[in-house]
Design a protein around this motif. Structure first.
Motif, short mmCIF file in Angstrom:
data_model
loop_
_atom_site.label_atom_id
_atom_site.label_comp_id
_atom_site.label_asym_id
_atom_site.label_seq_id
_atom_site.Cartn_x
_atom_site.Cartn_y
_atom_site.Cartn_z
N TRP A 143 0.87 3.16 -6.38
CA TRP A 143 0.07 2.96 -7.69
C TRP A 143 1.27 3.55 -8.76
O TRP A 143 1.50 4.77 -8.62
CB TRP A 143 -1.16 3.55 -7.77
N TYR A 144 1.26 2.73 -9.75
CA TYR A 144 2.15 3.15 -11.04
C TYR A 144 1.29 2.98 -12.20
O TYR A 144 0.61 2.08 -12.39
CB TYR A 144 3.34 2.44 -11.13
N LEU B 229 5.12 6.86 -11.23
CA LEU B 229 4.36 6.91 -10.12
C LEU B 229 3.24 7.96 -10.05
O LEU B 229 3.34 9.05 -10.42
CB LEU B 229 5.43 7.12 -8.84
N LEU B 230 2.22 7.36 -9.53
CA LEU B 230 0.92 7.92 -9.77
C LEU B 230 0.67 8.51 -8.27
O LEU B 230 0.31 9.77 -7.97
CB LEU B 230 -0.35 7.15 -9.84
N LEU B 231 0.87 7.80 -7.33
CA LEU B 231 0.83 8.12 -5.84
C LEU B 231 1.12 6.98 -4.97
O LEU B 231 1.40 5.85 -5.50
CB LEU B 231 -0.87 8.52 -5.47
N LYS B 232 1.42 7.44 -3.73
CA LYS B 232 1.95 6.56 -2.95
C LYS B 232 1.29 6.81 -1.35
O LYS B 232 1.01 7.78 -0.97
CB LYS B 232 3.42 6.36 -2.63
N TYR B 233 0.99 5.84 -0.67
CA TYR B 233 0.82 6.05 0.66
C TYR B 233 1.87 5.41 1.67
O TYR B 233 2.23 4.26 1.70
CB TYR B 233 -0.51 4.85 1.08
N PHE C 116 -0.74 -0.68 -12.28
CA PHE C 116 -0.14 -1.53 -11.30
C PHE C 116 -0.12 -1.11 -9.80
O PHE C 116 0.41 -0.02 -9.69
CB PHE C 116 1.32 -1.73 -11.69
N CYS C 117 -0.68 -1.85 -8.89
CA CYS C 117 -0.62 -1.63 -7.52
C CYS C 117 0.64 -2.12 -6.93
O CYS C 117 1.00 -3.35 -7.54
CB CYS C 117 -1.71 -2.16 -7.00
#
Lengths: 114, 112
Positions: free
Chosen positions: B35-36, B46-50, B90-91
């Motif tokens: 998620w950006y 960048l907010l987070l990532k998996y 944005f995903c």
């Protein structure tokens, strides 16, 4: 200190002109990108370079020519500009090409072709 | 081929209310999801990532997202939003070789 910086931020030019956008990153990354964001905010990759070598070219018209003089720079030259080239162009960088690495984006270059 | 669908183009919400921004993905390979956030006239952050492991991912600014493989979703949540969270979100899914495929974005509008 801006990690990924691109210039110019705003560019208004006439159809048929040639223009360049410059990008520099001070993160020590070895991979750099150009992304295009259209008027509907849709983002799509254009090019990717790793250690100055082209690794992704997403069927972009050959009026667009990226150049990477070294790992810290990736410039975008556009020939014979068309109205449809109006968009925001984002430079980005990452360390390596592993799919999970974070990509860091610049602030964008707003290109308007009139 | 990988693809991302963001179901809501705009989400209006009042300050201090919870919010969920929806994202569904399609991928034929191992999934890396991101998620950006894009604030007005700025680049993406960048907010987070998996990548793997725990399906609940915590990010910056109080955001979190949950990876749900069976529903092919990666929804973004925040329990209490602020005016400053107004932005485009944005995903994205990684399509190999660091090629991110983005969704069409969701505009979060936070009002007082």
């Amino acid at each position: 200190d801006t990690a990924v910086s691109q210039t110019p931020k705003y560019l208004v030019t006439q159809m048929g002109n040639d223009k360049s956008i410059k990008c520099e990153q001070n993160l020590g990354h070895d991979t750099m990108y150009w992304y295009k964001q259209d008027s509907k905010k849709f983002l799509k990759i254009m090019f990717s370079y790793n250690n100055k070598e082209l690794i992704i070219n997403e069927t972009v018209p050959n009026r667009f020519s990226p150049k990477s003089p070294d790992k810290a720079h990736l410039n975008l030259h556009i020939n014979s500009l068309e109205l449809g080239d109006s968009a925001v162009y984002f430079c980005a960088s990452s360390q390596g090409t592993d799919s999970g690495n974070t990509i860091y984006f610049g602030e964008g270059s707003w290109l308007t072709v009139v | 081929a990988q693809s991302v669908t963001q179901l809501d183009s705009q989400v209006p919400v009042f300050e201090e209310a919870p919010v969920e921004l929806r994202c569904n993905y399609s991928s034929s390979v191992s999934v890396y999801l991101f998620w950006y956030v894009q604030y007005p006239n700025q680049g993406l952050q960048l907010l987070l990532k998996y990548l793997s492991g725990s399906t609940l991912v915590k990010g910056i600014n109080g955001f979190e997202a949950e990876f749900n493989k069976s529903q092919t979703s990666f929804h973004l949540r925040k329990p209490s939003v602020h005016i400053s969270d107004t932005a485009e979100y944005f995903c994205a899914v990684s399509a190999g070789f660091q090629k991110l495929v983005f969704g069409t974005g969701t505009r979060l509008l936070v009002s007082p």
